[in-house]
Design a protein around this motif. Structure first.
Motif, PDB file in Angstrom:
ATOM      1  N   LEU A  44     -93.889  74.889  71.774  1.00 28.58           N
ATOM      2  CA  LEU A  44     -93.223  73.639  71.395  1.00 28.58           C
ATOM      3  C   LEU A  44     -91.728  73.711  71.696  1.00 28.58           C
ATOM      4  O   LEU A  44     -91.154  72.791  72.275  1.00 28.58           O
ATOM      5  CB  LEU A  44     -93.410  73.380  69.895  1.00 28.58           C
ATOM      6  CG  LEU A  44     -94.629  72.599  69.449  1.00 28.58           C
ATOM      7  CD1 LEU A  44     -94.639  72.509  67.933  1.00 28.58           C
ATOM      8  CD2 LEU A  44     -94.637  71.200  70.040  1.00 28.58           C
ATOM      9  N   LYS A  45     -91.129  74.823  71.301  1.00 24.55           N
ATOM     10  CA  LYS A  45     -89.683  74.978  71.509  1.00 24.55           C
ATOM     11  C   LYS A  45     -89.352  75.029  72.995  1.00 24.55           C
ATOM     12  O   LYS A  45     -88.364  74.474  73.449  1.00 24.55           O
ATOM     13  CB  LYS A  45     -89.167  76.249  70.808  1.00 24.55           C
ATOM     14  CG  LYS A  45     -89.046  76.065  69.305  1.00 24.55           C
ATOM     15  CD  LYS A  45     -87.984  76.954  68.714  1.00 24.55           C
ATOM     16  CE  LYS A  45     -88.467  78.361  68.523  1.00 24.55           C
ATOM     17  NZ  LYS A  45     -87.568  79.174  67.707  1.00 24.55           N
ATOM     18  N   ARG A  46     -90.231  75.682  73.747  1.00 24.95           N
ATOM     19  CA  ARG A  46     -90.026  75.801  75.184  1.00 24.95           C
ATOM     20  C   ARG A  46     -90.099  74.418  75.841  1.00 24.95           C
ATOM     21  O   ARG A  46     -89.301  74.078  76.712  1.00 24.95           O
ATOM     22  CB  ARG A  46     -91.095  76.717  75.788  1.00 24.95           C
ATOM     23  CG  ARG A  46     -90.667  77.400  77.073  1.00 24.95           C
ATOM     24  CD  ARG A  46     -91.654  78.477  77.427  1.00 24.95           C
ATOM     25  NE  ARG A  46     -92.959  77.912  77.698  1.00 24.95           N
ATOM     26  CZ  ARG A  46     -93.482  77.774  78.924  1.00 24.95           C
ATOM     27  NH1 ARG A  46     -92.820  78.210  79.965  1.00 24.95           N
ATOM     28  NH2 ARG A  46     -94.662  77.248  79.103  1.00 24.95           N
ATOM     29  N   THR A  47     -91.072  73.625  75.422  1.00 24.49           N
ATOM     30  CA  THR A  47     -91.233  72.279  75.965  1.00 24.49           C
ATOM     31  C   THR A  47     -89.999  71.438  75.677  1.00 24.49           C
ATOM     32  O   THR A  47     -89.496  70.732  76.552  1.00 24.49           O
ATOM     33  CB  THR A  47     -92.477  71.602  75.350  1.00 24.49           C
ATOM     34  OG1 THR A  47     -93.585  72.481  75.508  1.00 24.49           O
ATOM     35  CG2 THR A  47     -92.772  70.279  76.021  1.00 24.49           C
ATOM     36  N   ILE A  48     -89.518  71.535  74.444  1.00 24.23           N
ATOM     37  CA  ILE A  48     -88.346  70.749  74.063  1.00 24.23           C
ATOM     38  C   ILE A  48     -87.131  71.167  74.874  1.00 24.23           C
ATOM     39  O   ILE A  48     -86.365  70.331  75.352  1.00 24.23           O
ATOM     40  CB  ILE A  48     -88.105  70.874  72.549  1.00 24.23           C
ATOM     41  CG1 ILE A  48     -89.135  69.990  71.831  1.00 24.23           C
ATOM     42  CG2 ILE A  48     -86.688  70.454  72.194  1.00 24.23           C
ATOM     43  CD1 ILE A  48     -89.130  70.119  70.344  1.00 24.23           C
ATOM     44  N   THR A  49     -86.978  72.472  75.089  1.00 23.18           N
ATOM     45  CA  THR A  49     -85.867  72.955  75.905  1.00 23.18           C
ATOM     46  C   THR A  49     -85.970  72.418  77.325  1.00 23.18           C
ATOM     47  O   THR A  49     -84.983  71.985  77.913  1.00 23.18           O
ATOM     48  CB  THR A  49     -85.871  74.502  75.941  1.00 23.18           C
ATOM     49  OG1 THR A  49     -85.950  74.983  74.607  1.00 23.18           O
ATOM     50  CG2 THR A  49     -84.610  75.032  76.592  1.00 23.18           C
ATOM     51  N   LEU A  50     -87.193  72.400  77.863  1.00 29.05           N
ATOM     52  CA  LEU A  50     -87.415  71.879  79.216  1.00 29.05           C
ATOM     53  C   LEU A  50     -87.064  70.400  79.307  1.00 29.05           C
ATOM     54  O   LEU A  50     -86.395  69.975  80.241  1.00 29.05           O
ATOM     55  CB  LEU A  50     -88.879  72.075  79.623  1.00 29.05           C
ATOM     56  CG  LEU A  50     -89.259  73.454  80.144  1.00 29.05           C
ATOM     57  CD1 LEU A  50     -90.756  73.536  80.339  1.00 29.05           C
ATOM     58  CD2 LEU A  50     -88.550  73.744  81.463  1.00 29.05           C
ATOM     59  N   ILE A  51     -87.511  69.642  78.314  1.00 33.27           N
ATOM     60  CA  ILE A  51     -87.235  68.207  78.300  1.00 33.27           C
ATOM     61  C   ILE A  51     -85.730  67.968  78.231  1.00 33.27           C
ATOM     62  O   ILE A  51     -85.183  67.151  78.953  1.00 33.27           O
ATOM     63  CB  ILE A  51     -87.953  67.513  77.114  1.00 33.27           C
ATOM     64  CG1 ILE A  51     -89.461  67.507  77.370  1.00 33.27           C
ATOM     65  CG2 ILE A  51     -87.443  66.096  76.921  1.00 33.27           C
ATOM     66  CD1 ILE A  51     -90.292  67.146  76.150  1.00 33.27           C
ATOM     67  N   LYS A  52     -85.073  68.733  77.381  1.00 31.79           N
ATOM     68  CA  LYS A  52     -83.627  68.569  77.228  1.00 31.79           C
ATOM     69  C   LYS A  52     -82.892  68.913  78.513  1.00 31.79           C
ATOM     70  O   LYS A  52     -81.961  68.216  78.898  1.00 31.79           O
ATOM     71  CB  LYS A  52     -83.108  69.435  76.073  1.00 31.79           C
ATOM     72  CG  LYS A  52     -83.301  68.756  74.734  1.00 31.79           C
ATOM     73  CD  LYS A  52     -82.678  69.568  73.629  1.00 31.79           C
ATOM     74  CE  LYS A  52     -82.867  68.877  72.281  1.00 31.79           C
ATOM     75  NZ  LYS A  52     -82.592  69.784  71.169  1.00 31.79           N
ATOM     76  N   SER A  53     -83.290  69.987  79.188  1.00 29.59           N
ATOM     77  CA  SER A  53     -82.598  70.367  80.413  1.00 29.59           C
ATOM     78  C   SER A  53     -82.906  69.372  81.525  1.00 29.59           C
ATOM     79  O   SER A  53     -82.078  69.113  82.386  1.00 29.59           O
ATOM     80  CB  SER A  53     -82.981  71.783  80.826  1.00 29.59           C
ATOM     81  OG  SER A  53     -84.352  71.876  81.045  1.00 29.59           O
ATOM     82  N   ALA A  54     -84.107  68.776  81.499  1.00 29.21           N
ATOM     83  CA  ALA A  54     -84.464  67.760  82.486  1.00 29.21           C
ATOM     84  C   ALA A  54     -83.615  66.515  82.290  1.00 29.21           C
ATOM     85  O   ALA A  54     -83.122  65.931  83.241  1.00 29.21           O
ATOM     86  CB  ALA A  54     -85.944  67.408  82.369  1.00 29.21           C
TER      87      ALA A  54
END
Ligand SMILES: [Zn+2]
Length: 82
Positions: A44-54
């Protein structure tokens, strides 16, 4: 705590910054003992980090375009200086 319902709900609340201190402790305690939830939480945290960096990457479309426009000039200058 029920593993795949209550704890996952707490994870989402935690990531929304919407967790009471008591619930946070509950979640932490569960994560320490439950590998499945540890893994899920990590994802979950990884996905959120990815979304934020995108978001960060795609937001300034204009900026990217300006950089691209400037590229040949910059290249020339670098070549010239050498
Ligand atoms: Zn669990």
């Amino acid at each position: 705590m029920e593993c795949n319902k209550e704890s996952v709900e707490l994870m989402h609340k935690y990531l929304d910054g919407d967790l009471y201190k008591k619930e946070e402790e509950q979640l932490r305690a569960h994560l320490e003992t439950c590998e499945a939830c540890q893994h899920h939480f990590h994802e979950l945290k990884r996905t959120i980090t990815l979304i934020k960096s995108a978001e960060h990457f795609t937001a300034p479309m204009d900026f990217t375009q300006k950089v691209m426009d400037r590229l040949p000039t910059e290249k020339k200058r670098v070549t010239y200086m050498r």
